[in-house]
Design an enzyme around this catalytic site. Sequence first.
Site, PDB file in Angstrom:
ATOM      1  CB  VAL A  23      -0.797   0.068   1.299  1.00 49.55           C
ATOM      2  CG1 VAL A  23      -1.856   1.249   1.147  1.00 49.55           C
ATOM      3  CG2 VAL A  23      -1.709  -1.381   1.385  1.00 49.55           C
ATOM      4  CG  ASP A 132     -10.335 -11.627   6.680  1.00 48.87           C
ATOM      5  OD1 ASP A 132      -9.878 -12.345   7.925  1.00 48.87           O
ATOM      6  OD2 ASP A 132      -9.210 -11.123   6.199  1.00 48.87           O
TER       7      ASP A 132
END
Length: 772
Positions: A23, A132
Amino acid sequence: MNAWSVPGYREVRELGAGGAGRVVLATYSTTGAYVAIKYLRDELRADPRFLSGFRREARVMVELNDPNIVRLYEYVESRDGAAIVMELVDGVPLRRILAEHGSTSPEAALVVLKGSLAGLSVAHASGIVHRDYKPENVLIQADGTSKLSDFGIATPSGAPDTPAGTPPYMAPEQWSGNAASPATDVYAATCVFFECLTGHRPFRADHVAGLRHQHQSAPIPVLEVPGSVRGLVVRGLAKNPADRPATARAFVADLEAAATAAYGPDWEQRGRRHLAELATLLALTFPLATPAEPVEVSTSLARTVLSNRLAHFAPRFAIGAAVLSAVVIAALVAAHRQTPVAQDTLLTPPPHSRTAEPPADPPATAAPAETPGDTPGATDGPTTVPTVDATSGTGPTTAVAATTAAPPPSSPGSPSPPATPATPATPTAPLAVTGLGVTGFDGQAATVRVRANGPGRIVLTARFAEGPSPDGLVGGDPQAIPLEGARSYEPGVQQAFPAPPCGTAVYRQVEVSTAPAASGGARRKVVKVTGAPCPAPSVRGATITGWDGRQADVAVTTDGVGPVGVTARFTRDGEPAGAVIRTLSGRTSYAFSLKGGLGRLECETTSVLGVRVTTRPPAANGPQTREVRVEGPKCPPPSVAIGSWNGSSATVNVRAGRQTTVTLKVGFTQRLTYQGRTLTFDDSAGDTLSGDTSYSHAYTAQFRQPKCGFVDVRTVTATVSPGGASASRTLTVTGPPCSDPGDGPGESPSPSPPDTPKSPDPQDSPPPPAIT
């Protein structure tokens, strides 16, 4: 060779890296606005199943627009890489806060749970399950608010799949490979809530098998959390999904009730302040703080600072423009030369797609493809390259495929292969569509299954429609998708429907047909899509416009169409006499009536009847009350009835309209008649009655049985006052016949003629009746 980067952005620095990719912090070249870009690792991008999940994450995020969820701006995919451009959340993951501080206050834990449940509720309303949820995917900002991220393995609700998730937070049904549901996310969110309260996870083991056993069979360690929230933990961690709250929205209602009862109405403000303090202590790790070393993360950490600078951003799906020209050529070739098209379906864009940035390099030529097995002799069959045609403003279309170069020629000087003798042409059956169906439709996108008896060209047409009811659907423009080169296809089609207004539901339909027509004709599927829950509005005012002691007329005004609760509590002479509760929604102004069950009013009495009206949320003008004095009806006078009378005993019944003093008088009369002469005996009795409204008394008279020849008439009379009502009963008793009428009553027969009987002698008459 430099790593591929998304065109149109300038990378500032890397924020972190995880198992799926890295990221980076970047700025939009045109405006300088900050964004976060998540790049997929090249080795994972080569895995079709993993790439499919990454695309699914992008699609889910572009469809979800909620302040509790990280916003997706763009999804870009090319032959050199794949990435998503998303909102920059200037904050830290909840995992970092827990690692630094261990646990949070109960109010802060409740704030985290409520914010996450609100985001999950929006996803659940779209048919999406996160699967998740964990502290790494909850981003806490400097003001104490949170955002939910990383829908990388999100899946449509109820879809069976292989087990997926993070073991410490996986629900029992995930360990068994069963379908995920909103209750699955509720379980994971409760695990994180438990961790915020205690500083550790509810179940811990040294190996995965131990974790599985504990999640599926171990008792819930509820005694480790404060008693005020144990009910939430027990419900959220129930082993059976059916025993948990069915949706995240339902769990929010339970949470707010428990939190308010335990920590007061301002619990949320205190919890958010505590979270803000914990996050601010880690401010140097915020993405927009002083550059720091990258940390291991699973998604973007950031908060949007784009403000109006993102006004020109439209969410888009883009496949690398390097193959766009080849795609257009492939579409033209397929349309005019009838060349086979690979059976793989292509990614379709979500609403408001826009074209990818122009490539810096000229379009590349795709690699040669193997000849399709069902088209012998083909030398220029195309291979599929995922792409999107986003140049049209009329709606999404599905591109066809990218062409590939012809197989390379033989090397110079190499011997030519021997000629193959020509074989006679075999007649082939006409192309027919043998199977057509819609295998999935979520209100935006649908998967279509097409089966044919040959690889010829088929045109699939999809028509979407929307309306307030299944009978009131209005359709849009059709979408045509050419299919060729295989016998089985599963293309995806999609329509950019706007989100339904909050708190309302619409019906959406997809209808598919083919040319040539499928056996059985077109197929259609209709689903109901519900808008996100409306936020609770402010109640500007509540007024009791009328109250007559039986019915209250109420007017309520709000600043939104969300749900508002109204409660009317009724009183009678200051004592509770019932309540009525009503929920209002869908408008901003209401006028209605509420009736109370105040019971029967006492006659000739005065009662004070009251009503108190409150709203939830509370009205700006506070609770409203009204009272009215009501006179009871005029009481009827007392009544009397003689229930039974056998000539000696009588039962007298008295009824009064209210509890008052009633005077009862009872009289008995006996009349003895013989040969025209009558003797009368009277007596009476009386009672004063009070303290009740209904009475029953028995009275007995001692009468002598008449001698032979007498006619005995016995009467009982009862009178009550006030009112003067009376009732009487009469009974006639006849004595036995005399043996000789010539003799007097009760005497022996005599020679007197029968027509001259003796006159009755008073000395022989029976005594007067005794009254008891």
